[in-house]
Every structure is written in structure tokens, then in C-alpha cells.
Design a protein around this motif. Structure first.
Motif, short mmCIF file in Angstrom:
data_model
loop_
_atom_site.label_atom_id
_atom_site.label_comp_id
_atom_site.label_asym_id
_atom_site.label_seq_id
_atom_site.Cartn_x
_atom_site.Cartn_y
_atom_site.Cartn_z
N GLU A 186 -20.72 -2.09 14.68
CA GLU A 186 -20.93 -2.74 13.39
C GLU A 186 -19.76 -3.67 13.05
O GLU A 186 -19.97 -4.78 12.54
N ALA A 187 -18.54 -3.24 13.34
CA ALA A 187 -17.37 -4.08 13.05
C ALA A 187 -17.39 -5.34 13.91
O ALA A 187 -17.08 -6.44 13.44
N ALA A 188 -17.75 -5.20 15.19
CA ALA A 188 -17.80 -6.36 16.07
C ALA A 188 -18.83 -7.37 15.58
O ALA A 188 -18.59 -8.58 15.58
N ARG A 189 -19.97 -6.89 15.14
CA ARG A 189 -21.01 -7.79 14.63
C ARG A 189 -20.59 -8.43 13.31
O ARG A 189 -20.79 -9.64 13.11
N ALA A 190 -20.03 -7.63 12.44
CA ALA A 190 -19.67 -8.14 11.11
C ALA A 190 -18.62 -9.24 11.19
O ALA A 190 -18.64 -10.17 10.39
N HIS A 191 -17.72 -9.13 12.17
CA HIS A 191 -16.60 -10.07 12.23
C HIS A 191 -16.73 -11.09 13.37
O HIS A 191 -15.84 -11.92 13.55
N GLY A 192 -17.84 -11.04 14.11
CA GLY A 192 -18.13 -12.06 15.10
C GLY A 192 -17.09 -12.22 16.18
O GLY A 192 -16.79 -13.34 16.60
N VAL A 193 -16.54 -11.10 16.66
CA VAL A 193 -15.47 -11.16 17.65
C VAL A 193 -16.00 -10.89 19.06
O VAL A 193 -17.04 -10.27 19.25
N ALA A 194 -15.26 -11.36 20.05
CA ALA A 194 -15.58 -11.10 21.45
C ALA A 194 -15.05 -9.72 21.83
O ALA A 194 -13.90 -9.38 21.54
#
Length: 455
Positions: free
Chosen positions: A145-153
Motif C-alpha cells: 500500500e505504501a509503495a502504491r500510495a507514494h509511486g516509488v520503484a
């Protein structure tokens, strides 16, 4: 995967998420940094596996910060990176250098993977995290969820994913040329020769030696409940303790179950059951056999996957020898039983495959059409895993083990430890992350954090 991932509208499939992931340019992602600059990387946990992870990061970008709770390990690694700033607490590192960082590599013990990674992602930092992504199923979900929310690789450190042989195996499984696959077996040689747990250790040490000057014990314990220092935990054997590690399953399933999981496009299991040696409150049991039941996925049939670890009555816990049809089972591997052919991978990483007919007279299938990129250099798979991640930071395609995929794999596998501790089968609702009729499962799916540490 066609099933729902989370009740809060996280309904995209792994394939769709991967296809649409990482659409920003590097300059947009790194707050306007020049695309000609090397990626600035902080490494959290720089001893053990963290040592090679740091060195690989240094080949792919610029290591600007190092963090470890052990001064000896920190100083040894820092000697190779004299321009990198050093820290003991990842929270201080992020507070101090957050605006100078593009990315973070997390190679700590399992119980601090999620807290460090999520903290970095909340600051917009790209994250490479060692396997397993988390210490509990809920932490794995939070990572996704954090990766999706913040758009990070993102990329998980199951480096076999970067090998050409693994990708060939995934393509073969997905081609359907083995016939429908409903049965999978995966086994490991852990914990033999690697760390101590039951039956050798079943309780905490009674002696309480002083904390060595070079160890920052409070920071090692991190989000886990506080306990007295003892060398039985640090620097190595933390894997066998419930509070710090994830046992053999957490250590190796993200490697050895990776080929069938990706090839068969598995998602969350609906039922997990386990048998094991005696359970104690401190260390993982001497052996466990865990069965996962995965539902149908579109045209693909349901799958039953069985995991084997440890030793029972002095004998390795392995699949039924009859499954190998006269062949020897190696120390660690996986076996997929198709209607027409059996695929046997005699390695931790799924890089090799051996096929034989399953009562069929058909000729062995030809290699399928390539659908996955090849990175080259099987011996460089660990480095290539980082290269693929840094390329994504710079605007390239999503890594194959990005958190949309890796978090589902991690959550699914760690449910096996929940079933082991409960000593009963669990029916899992992935949408709500609950177990039907077993309220005590909640504290194992989503454990509490020590005060001062959270996601």
C-alpha cells in the motif's frame, strides 16, 4: 490475479499494476534532480547480507549513507565508503538526509524490514528490501500500500527472480504446455547448519550478559517487545526466534516458492493448514509441513501447495519420494505436477528445470516464446536484481519482484507461520485480512509494535 487485494479499493491485478507502474520521469521522482546524477542510496543494515547489498548498491548508484546497530559492522562497511555518513538509527538517517536521498536499501533482520521501508516510502524514497518483505502478513500488505500510495520503484531481494533461467521457467509454466497444474511441493534445507531453534533452543537464555559497547541493543529490538541482550540473537541466529525472524519459511519461501507462485499466477490462499513439531513461545519448531490452498484464477484451476522444512525424528522433512519417480530430491527445490508433465526445479532459486512425462507419451514441450526480459549473467543475478531496480528509479519498467508482486508472495507465505502457531487450519479472507472463527489469529496477522515504533 483476479481476486481483490484490499478492502480500500486496491483492486488492480498484479499484471495490470506492473504494466501501469512507474510512469513518472526520474526528475519528477527525485524532486527535480538531474537525470545525469547517480542515484543517491542509503543502506540500512550493512552487515551479513547487507554487506553485499551495500556493495551492489555502490555499483548501481552512489552510497551516501550507512546505518547499522552494530558499530563493528558499520565501521567495516564505512571503510569502503569514506564519503558516506553513518548512523545507528534509520529514523535519524531519514530525518537528517531525507532531502538528499533518492532510494533506500533495507537489509536488517526481518522484524525491522517494514518499519524502515515504510518510513522511507512515506518520504517518497524508492526501496529495495531483502526477503521476506515483512515479519507479519499485515506488514507485507502495508508495504504494498505504501509503495502504491507514494509511486516509488520497489524490488524485493529474492535475487533468483533476476536470473534468465527463472524467467524461462515462468514462461514455460504460463505457456500451459505442462497441462493443468493443481499440485505443487516446495522444500528447504533450513534451518540445518544455518541457525539454532527448536529442538536445540526452546526458551530464552536465563543469563543476562552486559550489552557489548558496539551493539545498540534498543535499536536492534526495534518494534519487537523488549528483552535482555544475549549473543544468541545478534548478530546471526535471530532467524529462529518468533520475535525477530520468520523461520525457515520466511527465510526461503520467497526464493524457493517463487517459481510456482509467479508461474501459476497465485495470489492469496483461502485456506492454510499446518503440522509441526512442538510449539514453544520463543523459537520456531523443529519441523513443519504447511499446505496452502489457492483458488482458481480465471481459466487456471485451484492449486494445493505443500511446504516442507526441518527434521522429524532425525529424518529430513521432505515430499513423498514417489513424487520424484526414481529421482533423488536435492536439499532445496520445487516440484509442479502437471496433468501431462512434471516440472522439477532442483535449486533454491528456480533457475533450473527438469521435465518428465506424467503418464503421457507426448514429447517434451519445446521452449515457449519469450515474454519476459532477460538480464543476462546467472552469476550476477543478485547484482542484476539491484540494476533492474535502479533502472526503474531512472524511469524504466517496474522490476519483476516489485512490491505489488512481492508483498502478495510474502503475505501468502507468512500465513503458514500463523497456521503453525495456532495449531489449526485457517480460512483466510484476504479482503479483510481476517480468519473466520479464530479471533486469536488477529494478533499473529497484525502484531502490536513496541512504543516508539510503528508503520
Amino acid at each position: 490475479m483476479s481476486h481483490r487485494l484490499h478492502r480500500r479499493q486496491f483492486l488492480r491485478s498484479t499484471a495490470a499494476a506492473s504494466a501501469g507502474f512507474l510512469i513518472l520521469s526520474r526528475a519528477e521522482r527525485a524532486g527535480g534532480r538531474s537525470p545525469n546524477q547517480r542515484v543517491a542510496i542509503a543502506c540500512i543494515g550493512v552487515g551479513g547480507k547487507g554487506r553485499s547489498d551495500t556493495d551492489h548498491a555502490g555499483l548501481c548508484g552512489e552510497v551516501v549513507a550507512l546505518c547499522d546497530i552494530d558499530d563493528i559492522r558499520l565501521k567495516e562497511t564505512a571503510s569502503r565508503y569514506p564519503n558516506a555518513k553513518t548512523f545507528h538509527d534509520y529514523r535519524e538517517l531519514l530525518d537528517t538526509l531525507g532531502d538528499r536521498l533518492d532510494a533506500v536499501v533495507v537489509s536488517t533482520p526481518d522484524h525491522t524490514h517494514a518499519v524502515a521501508s515504510v518510513a522511507a516510502m512515506k518520504l517518497g524514497k524508492h526501496v529495495y528490501c531483502q526477503k521476506p518483505l515483512a515479519h507479519s502478513p499485515a506488514e507485507a500488505r502495508a508495504m504494498m500500500e505504501a509503495a502504491r500510495a507514494h509511486g516509488v520503484a520497489t524490488q524485493m531481494g529474492n535475487q533468483g527472480t533476476a536470473s534468465d533461467g527463472f524467467r524461462t521457467g515462468v514462461e514455460l509454466i504460463r505457456s500451459g504446455r505442462l497441462g493443468p497444474i493443481t499440485e505443487v511441493h516446495v522444500w528447504t534445507n533450513r534451518p540445518f547448519k544455518y541457525w539454532k531453534q527448536a529442538p536445540d533452543i526452546v526458551s530464552r537464555p536465563t543469563e543476562t550478559p552486559p550489552v557489548p559497547e558496539h551493539v545498540h541493543w534498543d535499536l536492534f529490538v526495534g518494534p519487537a517487545p523488549m528483552r535482555p541482550y544475549h549473543p544468541v540473537y545478534h548478530p546471526h541466529d535471530w532467524r529462529g526466534w518468533w520475535d525477530f525472524g520468520t523461520g525457515s519459511l520466511g527465510d526461503m519461501a520467497c526464493h524457493t516458492a517463487n517459481l510456482p507462485f509467479m508461474g501459476l499466477q497465485l495470489g492469496y490462499p483461502t485456506r492454510v493448514s499446518a503440522q509441526s513439531g512442538p510449539i514453544n513461545p520463543e523459537t520456531y519448531p523443529a519441523w513443519a509441513t504447511i499446505t496452502y490452498e489457492f483458488p482458481a484464477r480465471g481459466d487456471l484451476p485451484p492449486v494445493k501447495m505443500t511446504w516442507y522444512e526441518g527434521a522429524k525424528d532425525g529424518q529430513r522433512n521432505l515430499p513423498d519420494p514417489a513424487l520424484f519417480q526414481g529421482r533423488a530430491a536435492v536439499d532445496s527445490g520445487s516440484l509442479l505436477v502437471g496433468e501431462d508433465f512434471v516440472l522439477y526445479s532442483p535449486s533454491d532459486y528456480g533457475m533450473e528445470q527438469v521435465l518428465w512425462a506424467n503418464g503421457s507419451s507426448a514429447a517434451l514441450p519445446e521452449p515457449p516464446e519469450r515474454t519476459l526480459e532477460r538480464l543476462g549473467g546467472e552469476d550476477e543475478r543478485d547484482l542484476n536484481n539491484k540494476r533492474e531496480w535502479v533502472r526503474a528509479i531512472e524511469g524504466g519498467p517496474a522490476p519483476l519482484s516489485n512490491f505489488d508482486y512481492a508483498a502478495v508472495l510474502t503475505e501468502a507465505m507468512l500465513l503458514g507461520n500463523v497456521a503453525v502457531r495456532l495449531g489449526r487450519p485457517i480460512d483466510y479472507d484476504a479482503e479483510t485480512m481476517t480468519v473466520s472463527g479464530v479471533p486469536e489469529a488477529a494478533r499473529l496477522i497484525s502484531p502490536a509494535f513496541r512504543s516508539g515504533w510503528s508503520l
